[in-house]
Enzyme design. Structure first.
Site, mmCIF file in Angstrom:
data_model
loop_
_atom_site.group_PDB
_atom_site.id
_atom_site.type_symbol
_atom_site.label_atom_id
_atom_site.label_comp_id
_atom_site.label_asym_id
_atom_site.label_seq_id
_atom_site.Cartn_x
_atom_site.Cartn_y
_atom_site.Cartn_z
ATOM 1 C CB SER A 33 -7.107 -10.057 -1.772
ATOM 2 O OG SER A 33 -6.560 -9.706 -0.829
ATOM 3 C CG LEU A 34 -8.618 -4.231 -1.343
ATOM 4 C CD1 LEU A 34 -8.874 -3.279 0.097
ATOM 5 C CD2 LEU A 34 -9.008 -3.610 -2.455
ATOM 6 C CB ALA A 47 5.010 -12.461 11.436
ATOM 7 C CE1 TYR A 48 0.072 -16.053 5.488
ATOM 8 C CE2 TYR A 48 -0.502 -13.867 4.398
ATOM 9 C CZ TYR A 48 -0.401 -15.523 4.223
ATOM 10 O OH TYR A 48 -0.557 -15.976 3.303
ATOM 11 C CG ASP A 49 1.524 -8.287 5.383
ATOM 12 O OD1 ASP A 49 0.823 -9.240 4.895
ATOM 13 O OD2 ASP A 49 1.042 -7.372 5.675
ATOM 14 C CE LYS A 93 -7.478 -4.172 3.871
ATOM 15 N NZ LYS A 93 -7.727 -5.217 4.686
ATOM 16 N NE ARG A 137 -11.101 -13.071 1.137
ATOM 17 C CZ ARG A 137 -10.155 -12.204 1.203
ATOM 18 N NH1 ARG A 137 -10.220 -11.233 0.134
ATOM 19 N NH2 ARG A 137 -9.131 -12.435 1.935
HETATM 20 S S1 IVH Z 1 -13.264 -2.961 -1.321
HETATM 21 C C1 IVH Z 1 -12.402 -6.173 -4.711
HETATM 22 N N1 IVH Z 1 -13.430 -1.566 0.998
HETATM 23 O O1 IVH Z 1 -10.218 -5.761 2.945
HETATM 24 C C2 IVH Z 1 -12.305 -6.090 -3.243
HETATM 25 N N2 IVH Z 1 -12.719 -3.687 1.260
HETATM 26 O O2 IVH Z 1 -7.675 -7.073 2.125
HETATM 27 C C3 IVH Z 1 -12.681 -4.804 -2.823
HETATM 28 N N3 IVH Z 1 -12.048 -4.421 3.566
HETATM 29 O O3 IVH Z 1 -11.700 -8.355 1.006
HETATM 30 C C4 IVH Z 1 -12.847 -4.697 -1.446
HETATM 31 N N4 IVH Z 1 -12.709 -2.580 4.463
HETATM 32 O O4 IVH Z 1 -12.923 -7.736 3.324
HETATM 33 C C5 IVH Z 1 -13.218 -2.878 0.449
HETATM 34 N N5 IVH Z 1 -13.784 -0.355 2.751
HETATM 35 C C6 IVH Z 1 -13.347 -1.389 2.318
HETATM 36 C C7 IVH Z 1 -12.866 -2.297 3.288
HETATM 37 C C8 IVH Z 1 -12.461 -3.528 2.461
HETATM 38 C C9 IVH Z 1 -12.246 -4.061 4.858
HETATM 39 C C10 IVH Z 1 -11.626 -5.922 3.344
HETATM 40 C C11 IVH Z 1 -12.348 -6.723 2.469
HETATM 41 C C12 IVH Z 1 -11.346 -7.276 1.536
HETATM 42 C C13 IVH Z 1 -10.325 -7.135 2.329
HETATM 43 C C14 IVH Z 1 -8.828 -6.937 1.305
#
Ligand code: IVH
Length: 691
Positions: free
Chosen positions: A87-88, A42-44, A120, A141
């Site tokens: 973030s990603l 829902a947030y997305d 992830k 963070r």
């Molecule tokens: S790399 C520059 N690798 O997902 C950011 N992030 O939605 C590079 N996260 O803030 C992050 N698993 O907290 C990376 N294998 C993974 C991850 C991961 C979980 C989280 C992380 C990030 C968030 C982004």
């Protein structure tokens, strides 16, 4: 795979302003303590709706808008990050992944030869600062440029050691989370303390990480996913790490003694094509529901340092990485009804009946509601939209009502005034209500459980037969079964000579079950199959278990200070039943156990001469020969009875792989790691005494 979720369509500036406010509040709550009135989906959808509106009406953009901001603009903490914690960006399917990869390759002007593909992890990003090999500071963070100091949590996080193998100065980045078992333990501790519970593992981890003055400690888990070398290190480490591919950096991290996902079934791999990336995404998605920790997607990164450096960053996220989102494990659905079930021990537990909703690959119709106080505290009503969580091993649970979705048609939940099973009084002295008759209330359920496949395994003894015996006053508990006579059984309706003889033979056979199963049959609160096995293997005899006080019980792996006194009290309550079992000649020892010198003293762990002692054993493929009829759970039980530890995935720590027909990737992995492989027949010979 999933497709792009539709976005919330915003009609005008007012709807836009309301949407921005909702998103800001939701992000603030999420980053503060992991709670939110909106689920992830829902947030997305909301943020995409805001984005679409802003693209069409650039003049209307509000400064508070969450778009383009790390953590949706939620600000927490005052410790500046050395390098922003970004973030990603997300993709939601194969096509979007391929598009993203193609546009990155266009930007680089060359194909990407190595992609790193890893889970992830669904927890909280944290920065762990090591100085000269010692863990000096933990920072959340926060808003990405500054976070909160949570160094007080040092020492409570599995996988994040106080010291690294080398005296290096580095900053590790990774995810702090709760595994399913840590979550259950944390919920039990919180229940025992104040009757409340955590909504889901992520919010439990968030709350636990920030909590400083809790009277109980909950364990967390850390998985690293990156390193920031510090120029203060004084060695050439920073230079070396900057040049290494991501996959090798992670090997270096693991070698420092820090947990990475390498030993899990979703270990990071390097893929040489986008097709292989997609394959790995599907492999990870397929095992997600069985993982002991939550993942919410797959992260795909350029593995090579040169590719990363050239791709660079946008203001919010790196351009060299993307998150491939998996379907949400938390969704909103309707609470249709509440059912009240009385458990084996007389606990009266509410269960939510939901409008069916798909979560983590299965349709969820029922979810746990914990207890009455919890329903009242959350202000739940029938007809409410509720957030429901289900992932991996975690039992589906109702988290909270979504108050802003109320229509006015919601009705109060009726709380029972008498036991819903027997109509007797309710003991309300504790948060978990119980029928005053306790176990007596659910004699049938207790007996059905005791004779079940994983306990005494009395074949041919169905629930209707047990009811018949109870009604005829032939039995009051399952120990009475061992005293039944042929005449008594023949006197029951629809009980012929053959069925009687078969049943008597099955009951006789049940007398020889090992202690672990007899103990499990007792239905001691908080001890299921594997805990019963651990208790039986730790003490060796029922006599030793009964002689143990809470301190001695706590020595069993997985029993903490909350559970131990419960086990002791339950055993006292069950004394007459156990005595009856002893009198009937039911087995009260574990195979391989030899009496200790001191009568009643616990058998020291490791004193057993068991064929699989100290071994980690994995089973794969179809079993054959003497093992053919055994389910995986029965195979695991067999391994543990023979002294081994059953595991589901092959790693360097695996001692033995039992590989039957059609063994696939596990066999290949065992071969590549040099793990010993045996076929089911050879294994059966090795542990024949335990079959
Ligand atoms: S790399 C520059 N690798 O997902 C950011 N992030 O939605 C590079 N996260 O803030 C992050 N698993 O907290 C990376 N294998 C993974 C991850 C991961 C979980 C989280 C992380 C990030 C968030 C982004």
């Amino acid at each position: 795979m999933t497709e792009t979720p539709p976005f919330t369509v915003l009609a005008d500036d007012t709807a836009y302003a309301e949407a921005v406010q909702l998103a800001v509040d939701s992000a603030a709550a999420y980053y503060a303590d992991g709670t939110s009135t909106l689920d992830d989906d829902a947030y997305d959808r909301l943020v995409r709706g805001i984005q679409a509106y802003e693209e069409a009406h650039p003049e209307a953009v509000l400064p508070s808008s969450p778009t383009g901001k790390v953590a949706g603009g939620a600000v927490v903490g005052d410790v500046p990050h050395t390098v922003p914690m970004l973030s990603l960006d997300n993709v939601f399917g194969a096509e979007q992944l391929a598009d993203w990869a193609a546009s990155l390759e266009r930007r680089l002007g060359r194909p990407v030869a190595a992609w790193s593909v890893e889970p992830k992890l669904d927890g909280l990003a944290i920065s762990a600062r090591y100085r000269h090999g010692r863990l000096a500071q933990l920072v959340t963070r926060g808003d990405g440029s500054a976070g909160e100091d949570v160094s007080h949590a040092i020492g409570t996080i599995v996988g994040l050691p106080d010291r690294l193998a080398d005296a290096v100065t580095v900053e590790l980045r990774g995810e702090v989370m709760m595994t399913a078992s840590q979550f259950e333990e944390a919920c039990a501790k919180r229940q025992a303390h104040d009757g409340t519970t955590f909504a889901n593992p992520r919010s439990a981890a968030a709350g636990t990480l920030r909590a400083q003055d809790r009277p109980y400690v909950c364990e967390l888990t850390f998985f690293a996913y990156g390193v920031l070398p510090s120029s203060d290190d004084g060695s050439d480490l920073a230079v070396r790490l900057r040049e290494l591919p991501h996959s090798q950096i992670m090997d270096w991290v693991a070698a420092q003694g820090v947990q990475t996902t390498a030993a899990t079934p979703v270990a990071g791999i390097v893929a040489d094509s986008v097709e292989r990336v997609q394959e790995r995404v599907e492999e990870i998605a397929a095992v997600r529901a069985e993982l002991p920790f939550g993942i919410d997607g797959i992260v795909i990164k350029c593995d090579l340092a040169a590719d990363q450096a050239e791709a660079g960053f946008s203001s919010r996220a790196p351009r060299w990485a993307i998150a491939y989102k998996l379907p949400a494990t938390e969704k909103i659905t309707k609470l249709l009804a509440v059912e009240w079930n009385v458990g084996r021990t007389g606990v009266i537990a509410p269960r939510a009946v939901l409008e069916p909703v798909e979560l983590d690959g299965s349709i969820v119709t029922y979810a746990t509601l914990h207890n009455v106080a919890d329903i009242t505290r959350r202000g739940l009503m029938l007809g409410d939209s509720v957030t429901v969580y289900k992932a991996g091993d975690v039992i589906p649970r109702v988290e909270a009502p979504v108050v802003h979705l109320r229509t006015g048609d919601e009705r109060p939940i009726e709380i029972p005034q008498v036991c819903t099973e027997c109509g007797g009084a309710i003991d309300k002295s504790q948060e978990r209500w119980r029928c005053v008759r306790g176990r007596g209330c659910r004699a049938i359920a207790s007996i059905v459980y005791a004779v079940g496949r994983d306990q005494l395994d009395i074949e041919g003894l169905a629930e209707n037969r047990i009811t018949q015996m109870l009604d005829a006053d032939l039995i009051t508990d399952f120990a009475d079964l061992f005293f039944l006579t042929r005449e008594q059984l023949l006197g029951l309706e629809r009980m012929g000579e053959t069925s009687t003889d078969n049943l008597l033979a099955a009951i006789e056979q049940a007398k020889g079950r090992p202690l672990s199963r007899v103990f499990c049959a007792l239905g001691v609160r908080g001890t299921g199959r594997s805990m019963s096995r651990r208790i039986a293997r730790h003490f060796g005899s029922m006599q030793a278990i009964r002689a143990a006080d809470a301190m001695a019980i706590q020595a069993v792996e997985g029993i903490g200070p909350e559970k131990a006194p419960v086990v002791v009290a339950e055993l006292v309550e069950l004394a007459a039943l156990i005595d009856k079992l002893v009198k009937a000649g039911v087995t009260m020892t574990e195979p391989g156990w030899t009496p200790p010198a001191e009568p009643g003293a616990a058998q020291a762990d490791g004193a057993f001469e068991l064929p699989l002692a100290g071994m980690s054993v994995v089973v794969t493929g179809a079993m054959s020969g003497a093992l053919e009829a055994l389910s995986r759970s029965q195979m695991n039980e067999l391994i543990e009875r023979a002294g081994g530890k059953a595991s589901s995935s092959v790693s360097a720590k695996t001692s033995l792989l039992v590989a039957g027909d059609k063994a696939g990737s596990k066999r290949a992995k065992a071969e590549s790691l040099g793990v010993r492989i045996v076929d089911p027949e050879e294994f059966a010979t090795q542990i024949s005494a335990f079959l």
